[in-house]
Design a protein around this motif. Structure first.
Motif, PDB file in Angstrom:
ATOM      1  N   SER A  12       0.838  -1.210   0.000  1.00 47.37           N
ATOM      2  CA  SER A  12       0.000   0.000   0.000  1.00 47.37           C
ATOM      3  C   SER A  12       0.863   1.247   0.000  1.00 47.37           C
ATOM      4  CB  SER A  12      -0.923  -0.005   1.228  1.00 47.37           C
ATOM      5  OG  SER A  12      -1.626   1.203   1.297  1.00 47.37           O
ATOM      6  N   THR A  13       0.423   2.250  -0.768  1.00 46.25           N
ATOM      7  CA  THR A  13       1.148   3.535  -0.839  1.00 46.25           C
ATOM      8  C   THR A  13       0.501   4.594   0.024  1.00 46.25           C
ATOM      9  OG1 THR A  13      -0.147   4.171  -2.777  1.00 46.25           O
ATOM     10  CG2 THR A  13       1.941   3.051  -3.183  1.00 46.25           C
ATOM     11  N   ASN A  14      -0.531   4.224   0.790  1.00 49.05           N
ATOM     12  CA  ASN A  14      -1.186   5.199   1.656  1.00 49.05           C
ATOM     13  C   ASN A  14      -0.247   5.624   2.772  1.00 49.05           C
ATOM     14  OD1 ASN A  14      -3.500   5.007   0.155  1.00 49.05           O
ATOM     15  ND2 ASN A  14      -4.390   3.397   1.458  1.00 49.05           N
ATOM     16  N   LYS A  15      -0.273   6.933   3.072  1.00 52.82           N
ATOM     17  CA  LYS A  15       0.596   7.461   4.116  1.00 52.82           C
ATOM     18  C   LYS A  15      -0.162   7.536   5.428  1.00 52.82           C
ATOM     19  CE  LYS A  15       3.602  10.209   1.100  1.00 52.82           C
ATOM     20  NZ  LYS A  15       4.182  11.561   0.850  1.00 52.82           N
ATOM     21  N   THR A  16       0.548   7.300   6.498  1.00 48.40           N
ATOM     22  CA  THR A  16      -0.041   7.428   7.825  1.00 48.40           C
ATOM     23  C   THR A  16      -0.086   8.895   8.223  1.00 48.40           C
ATOM     24  OG1 THR A  16       2.065   7.249   8.974  1.00 48.40           O
ATOM     25  CG2 THR A  16       0.912   5.177   8.428  1.00 48.40           C
ATOM     26  N   VAL A  17      -0.826   9.175   9.298  1.00 52.26           N
ATOM     27  CA  VAL A  17      -0.881  10.544   9.816  1.00 52.26           C
ATOM     28  C   VAL A  17       0.504  11.011  10.237  1.00 52.26           C
ATOM     29  CG1 VAL A  17      -1.823  11.983  11.641  1.00 52.26           C
ATOM     30  CG2 VAL A  17      -3.279  10.284  10.529  1.00 52.26           C
ATOM     31  N   HIS A  18       1.286  10.078  10.811  1.00 54.84           N
ATOM     32  CA  HIS A  18       2.646  10.418  11.230  1.00 54.84           C
ATOM     33  C   HIS A  18       3.497  10.815  10.024  1.00 54.84           C
ATOM     34  CE1 HIS A  18       6.896   9.524  12.222  1.00 54.84           C
ATOM     35  NE2 HIS A  18       6.569  10.064  13.402  1.00 54.84           N
ATOM     36  N   ASP A  19       3.352  10.094   8.917  1.00 51.86           N
ATOM     37  CA  ASP A  19       4.116  10.414   7.713  1.00 51.86           C
ATOM     38  C   ASP A  19       3.753  11.797   7.179  1.00 51.86           C
ATOM     39  OD1 ASP A  19       5.379   7.973   7.809  1.00 51.86           O
ATOM     40  OD2 ASP A  19       3.899   7.000   6.502  1.00 51.86           O
ATOM     41  N   ILE A  20       2.474  12.108   7.192  1.00 55.22           N
ATOM     42  CA  ILE A  20       2.023  13.403   6.674  1.00 55.22           C
ATOM     43  C   ILE A  20       2.561  14.536   7.528  1.00 55.22           C
ATOM     44  CG2 ILE A  20      -0.008  14.844   6.252  1.00 55.22           C
ATOM     45  CD1 ILE A  20      -1.529  12.284   5.515  1.00 55.22           C
ATOM     46  N   PHE A  21       2.527  14.375   8.847  1.00 53.03           N
ATOM     47  CA  PHE A  21       3.034  15.430   9.717  1.00 53.03           C
ATOM     48  C   PHE A  21       4.548  15.594   9.593  1.00 53.03           C
ATOM     49  CE2 PHE A  21      -1.046  15.463  11.931  1.00 53.03           C
ATOM     50  CZ  PHE A  21      -1.155  16.807  12.252  1.00 53.03           C
ATOM     51  N   GLN A  22       5.248  14.501   9.307  1.00 50.64           N
ATOM     52  CA  GLN A  22       6.684  14.601   9.144  1.00 50.64           C
ATOM     53  C   GLN A  22       7.059  15.353   7.868  1.00 50.64           C
ATOM     54  OE1 GLN A  22       9.347  13.672  11.152  1.00 50.64           O
ATOM     55  NE2 GLN A  22       7.701  13.563  12.652  1.00 50.64           N
ATOM     56  N   SER A  23       6.307  15.121   6.807  1.00 50.83           N
ATOM     57  CA  SER A  23       6.631  15.775   5.530  1.00 50.83           C
ATOM     58  C   SER A  23       5.888  17.090   5.340  1.00 50.83           C
ATOM     59  CB  SER A  23       6.276  14.840   4.371  1.00 50.83           C
ATOM     60  OG  SER A  23       4.873  14.592   4.338  1.00 50.83           O
ATOM     61  N   MET A  24       4.820  17.316   6.132  1.00 46.61           N
ATOM     62  CA  MET A  24       3.988  18.520   6.009  1.00 46.61           C
ATOM     63  C   MET A  24       3.482  18.697   4.579  1.00 46.61           C
ATOM     64  SD  MET A  24       3.910  19.676   9.055  1.00 46.61           S
ATOM     65  CE  MET A  24       3.287  21.333   8.950  1.00 46.61           C
ATOM     66  N   GLU A  25       3.141  17.587   3.948  1.00 43.30           N
ATOM     67  CA  GLU A  25       2.733  17.616   2.546  1.00 43.30           C
ATOM     68  C   GLU A  25       1.262  17.996   2.436  1.00 43.30           C
ATOM     69  OE1 GLU A  25       2.543  14.594  -1.316  1.00 43.30           O
ATOM     70  OE2 GLU A  25       3.408  13.952   0.587  1.00 43.30           O
ATOM     71  N   SER A  26       0.944  18.849   1.454  1.00 43.17           N
ATOM     72  CA  SER A  26      -0.443  19.249   1.221  1.00 43.17           C
ATOM     73  C   SER A  26      -1.166  18.191   0.409  1.00 43.17           C
ATOM     74  CB  SER A  26      -0.492  20.582   0.470  1.00 43.17           C
ATOM     75  OG  SER A  26       0.138  21.589   1.225  1.00 43.17           O
ATOM     76  N   GLY A  27      -2.458  18.100   0.609  1.00 41.54           N
ATOM     77  CA  GLY A  27      -3.259  17.148  -0.142  1.00 41.54           C
ATOM     78  C   GLY A  27      -3.528  17.627  -1.551  1.00 41.54           C
ATOM     79  N   PRO A  28      -4.056  16.751  -2.409  1.00 41.10           N
ATOM     80  CA  PRO A  28      -4.334  17.142  -3.793  1.00 41.10           C
ATOM     81  C   PRO A  28      -5.477  18.145  -3.859  1.00 41.10           C
ATOM     82  CG  PRO A  28      -5.222  14.962  -3.340  1.00 41.10           C
ATOM     83  CD  PRO A  28      -4.416  15.345  -2.137  1.00 41.10           C
ATOM     84  N   ALA A  29      -5.381  19.052  -4.819  1.00 45.90           N
ATOM     85  CA  ALA A  29      -6.424  20.058  -5.000  1.00 45.90           C
ATOM     86  C   ALA A  29      -7.604  19.445  -5.746  1.00 45.90           C
ATOM     87  CB  ALA A  29      -5.873  21.258  -5.765  1.00 45.90           C
ATOM     88  N   ALA A  30      -8.788  19.888  -5.379  1.00 46.72           N
ATOM     89  CA  ALA A  30      -9.989  19.377  -6.036  1.00 46.72           C
ATOM     90  C   ALA A  30     -10.105  19.958  -7.438  1.00 46.72           C
ATOM     91  CB  ALA A  30     -11.222  19.732  -5.207  1.00 46.72           C
ATOM     92  N   ALA A  31     -10.626  19.165  -8.335  1.00 47.72           N
ATOM     93  CA  ALA A  31     -10.815  19.634  -9.711  1.00 47.72           C
ATOM     94  C   ALA A  31     -11.896  20.704  -9.740  1.00 47.72           C
ATOM     95  CB  ALA A  31     -11.195  18.458 -10.610  1.00 47.72           C
TER      96      ALA A  31
END
Length: 768
Positions: free
Chosen positions: A4-23
């Motif tokens: 699985s390529t899904n990121k955990t909450v911990h991964d997101i907070f570590q990278s501070m990555e923004s989510g995809p923009a809605a179309a």
């Protein structure tokens, strides 16, 4: 789950990555453009019009794709538009305050009905004005339209207001000019830029559908900023206000000089703004805010990251992690990429370290987000940052050094301060020379916050109740407007270069003092102005920090000294041609006027505006700095103490240029100044050639404002010359026979001059 390529909450907070923009969809906006055959006309007298045989200008969307064409207005269209606006002003201003407020509230309903089209058009043109922000503007200014007669009595609308914006200006900065002008009862002509032309025409149609009278809002599109100057030349225009980049603002000021119409400028784009991170800050939140604000494709300001040395390494490491994987940012053209690359190469040659999200692409109008560490404050890419995703990083050790770095800029637009210590945040916010400060946040704006342009960032106040007064004038005839005129043929480089005439003082007058420590002799020149400004700039910060009660005591002592010199001052006024009774009356009024200013010292106070956000806001009045005052011929003593009192009551230092025709009252007043407890250098009096001294004031970068009473040539020279560096101007042309002169005895002059003596700063402190 395996693979699985899904990121955990911990991964997101570590990278501070923004989510995809809605179309997003633009079908409704495209349908509106199709209905107009992709050719937008002018909006005059309540309807859209596509005149025949007109050139057109291509408008593009946020991706650079051709969107539609817009008609380019010509001289004939300007004349028709001005006539319509004059008629619209009569209709709109004759409505009651309640009726105007109801029309503006109906605009909110119309926006709701056509919200999808409006939102899509804003997104399509990258107008940087969410519909919710526009609704907030309408609600705020409709309430002021309702309360104008109650809360702002004694003031009346100017007439026809011209609002000009540059091609890169956002719709929000356009509407924060248009809506308060309408709320106060003016009619408005809008000359939009490339980004705002289509949204402005759409809104003009919707506002008219909501009940705005025909002619109250007209829109003229053009090919370049020269259209604004063409419209300003029409005698129906009462006021011109501009928002956008500095270059177009300077061009507009120079092109309108001599028309007899006041011009205000908000140079809100391209300013260099400090982003200050103290060691007591939340580093992760600060880094996330930096990423969001510094590396956008469209940025209104250039941020400079100022970091305390003790947390530099930690912040840079978090920046490096946060930037990893970020894509290159699109630029406007290949030329912009060349500028960015040149700045990066120069930084590297000076020993700076680069932090980049990825390698620069081999070609194309793109460049990766780049942090330049180890930059010197005097580096060209720090002083004048190029367009593109570059972020210089400077370091400081102490709080005072942080303020020095922040103020080391010709701009004064905004600042962002990051710290968990409230005392440090407020102390820094008051010390930085900017109009808007956000604590632990970036770019928070609301119409209830008054923001003045500091230094080269503007010459007016937008937002809040204070921003309404630029669209009003006193109802009494005590403050006549500039007479409309045609441009005079002038050589600006030779203005004031003629030999000054000898000033003859009658023998019967009181003798001037021989030794004046901070004052100068009657034949002062450019060098004397430089010395006076140096003395004033040295003492003004200390005077500004004095308590209002301390300044009031100094003004009262000045009034007492004036009373002690009553006989000498009356004699000096008699020499100007007045009778002794009239001279005694003017002295009496002058004593009372100084007492009035002493009482006013603590009456201009800031406030805590209520925002529709969670947090606290402060609006703070501040002194302008050093003010140059060229005094009128009429009422030489009363006008002098009125203008002097307004300036020093609110913390300014003053350079006074007495009337060439009647300098004796000012020379006599010098003795009163010397006997007072005002700091040496706070008030400087320089007599001599009005034109020569005016030119010296205009060319001095430290002087923030000039209040001028003089010739039409002097008015035109100041409008042409005081655009770079930008100065706040209060101008009056003295006509022969005293026609249209200001009534210095009227009480309304106190409020008017007091408002011209301060600038405003807003501070936003979030609580959640």
């Amino acid at each position: 789950m395996a693979g699985s390529t899904n990121k955990t909450v911990h991964d997101i907070f570590q990278s501070m990555e923004s989510g995809p923009a809605a179309a997003s969809s633009t079908s409704t906006a495209q349908a509106w453009l199709n209905n107009n055959s992709h050719l937008l006309g002018l909006f005059i007298d309540g309807k859209s019009d596509v005149p025949a045989n007109r050139p057109s200008r291509m408008l593009t969307d946020c991706k650079g794709t051709q969107l539609c064409s817009a008609v380019v207005a010509v001289e004939e269209d300007v004349s028709v538009c001005a006539s319509s606006s004059l008629s619209g002003f009569r209709t709109w201003s004759e409505l009651s305050c309640s009726q105007r407020a109801n029309v503006m509230l109906r605009m909110v309903g119309v926006l709701g009905q056509h919200g999808v089209c409006v939102s899509e058009m804003f997104d399509l043109c990258d107008a940087a004005c969410p519909p919710a922000s526009l609704v907030r503007l309408l609600q705020f200014y409709s309430s002021w339209a309702q309360l104008r007669g109650t809360l702002i009595p004694g003031w009346t609308p100017l007439g026809v207001v011209l609002v000009v914006v540059s091609d890169d200006c956002s719709l929000y900065n356009l509407m924060i000019k248009v809506l308060p002008a309408l709320a106060m009862g003016n009619s408005v002509i809008v000359v939009p830029g490339l980004r705002t032309a289509a949204p402005a025409l759409l809104l003009a149609q919707l506002f008219t559908a909501a009940g705005l009278p025909a002619g109250a809002l007209n829109v003229l599109t053009g090919s370049d900023p020269s259209l604004g100057a063409t419209v300003a030349a029409n005698p129906s225009i009462s006021y011109v206000t501009y928002s956008g980049n500095k270059q177009d603002g300077v061009t507009l000021c120079k092109a309108t000089a001599g028309f007899g119409v006041p011009v205000s400028v908000s140079s809100i784009l391209g300013a260099r703004c400090p982003f200050i991170v103290f060691e007591s800050s939340d580093i992760d939140s600060a880094v996330d805010a930096v990423i969001q604000s510094a590396f956008n494709k469209r940025r209104e300001v250039h941020w400079v990251l100022c970091v305390q040395e003790s947390v530099q390494d930690r912040l840079v490491s978090r920046l490096r992690l946060r930037m990893s994987g970020m894509k290159s940012v699109g630029l406007q053209s290949e030329e912009e990429r060349f500028l960015v690359e040149a700045a990066v190469q120069e930084a590297s040659s000076r020993g700076a370290t680069l932090v980049q999200s990825c390698a620069p692409p081999p070609s194309g109008a793109q460049y990766p987000p780049t942090v330049i560490c180890g930059a010197a404050p005097s580096s060209p890419f720090v002083v004048c940052p190029p367009p593109g995703p570059l972020l210089p990083l400077l370091t400081f050790r102490s709080n005072s050094e942080a303020v020095t770095l922040a103020n080391h800029s010709p701009h004064g637009q905004a600042a962002s301060i990051w710290t968990e210590e409230l005392t440090l945040a407020l102390e820094t916010a008051k010390s930085v020379c900017v109009g808007s400060v956000c604590v632990n946040s970036v770019s928070v704006s609301d119409p209830c916050l008054p923001v003045s342009g500091h230094k080269d960032s503007g010459s007016c106040t937008d937002g809040g109740a204070e921003g309404l007064y630029q669209f009003l004038r006193p109802s009494s005839s005590s403050s006549p407007p500039l007479p409309r005129s045609s441009r005079l043929s002038m050589d600006y480089s030779h203005f004031g270069s003629a030999a000054p005439p000898a000033i003859i003082i009658p023998d019967a007058s009181a003798s001037a003092p021989k030794s004046l420590p901070q004052l100068v002799c009657p034949d002062g020149g450019r060098k004397d102005v430089r010395n006076a400004v140096e003395a004033a700039a040295k003492v003004q910060p200390g005077w500004m920090k004095k308590s209002p009660s301390a300044r009031a005591q100094s003004l009262l002592s000045l009034a007492k000294g004036l009373e002690g010199k009553r006989r000498d001052l009356s004699s000096s006024i008699v020499q100007t041609g007045l009778s002794l009774d009239k001279a005694d009356e003017e002295v009496e009024l002058s004593i009372a006027r100084l007492s009035d200013w002493a009482a006013y010292c603590d009456k201009v106070q800031g406030g805590t505006p209520s925002l529709p956000l969670s947090g606290s806001a402060l609006s703070l009045p501040e002194a302008l700095g050093v003010v140059g005052v060229v005094l009128p011929d009429k009422n030489p003593l009363l006008s002098m103490v009125t203008l002097l009192g307004a300036a020093i009551a609110y913390g300014n230092a003053v350079i006074l240029i007495p009337s060439e025709k009647s300098p004796l009252p000012a020379l006599t007043f010098i003795q009163v100044l010397q006997a007072s407890d005002l700091p040496a250098g706070l008030v400087n009096v320089i007599t001599g050639s009005r034109d020569q001294l005016t030119a010296a004031l205009a060319n001095h970068s430290v002087i923030k404002a000039i209040w001028y009473w003089g010739s039409a040539e002097g008015v035109q020279f100041l409008q042409h010359s005081c655009s770079s560096p930008l100065k706040t101007l209060l101008l009056s042309s003295q006509q022969k026979g005293g026609k249209g002169a200001r009534d210095w005895t009227h009480p309304s002059v106190l409020e008017e001059m007091g408002r011209n003596a301060v600038q405003w700063k807003s501070v936003w402190i979030p609580t959640a």
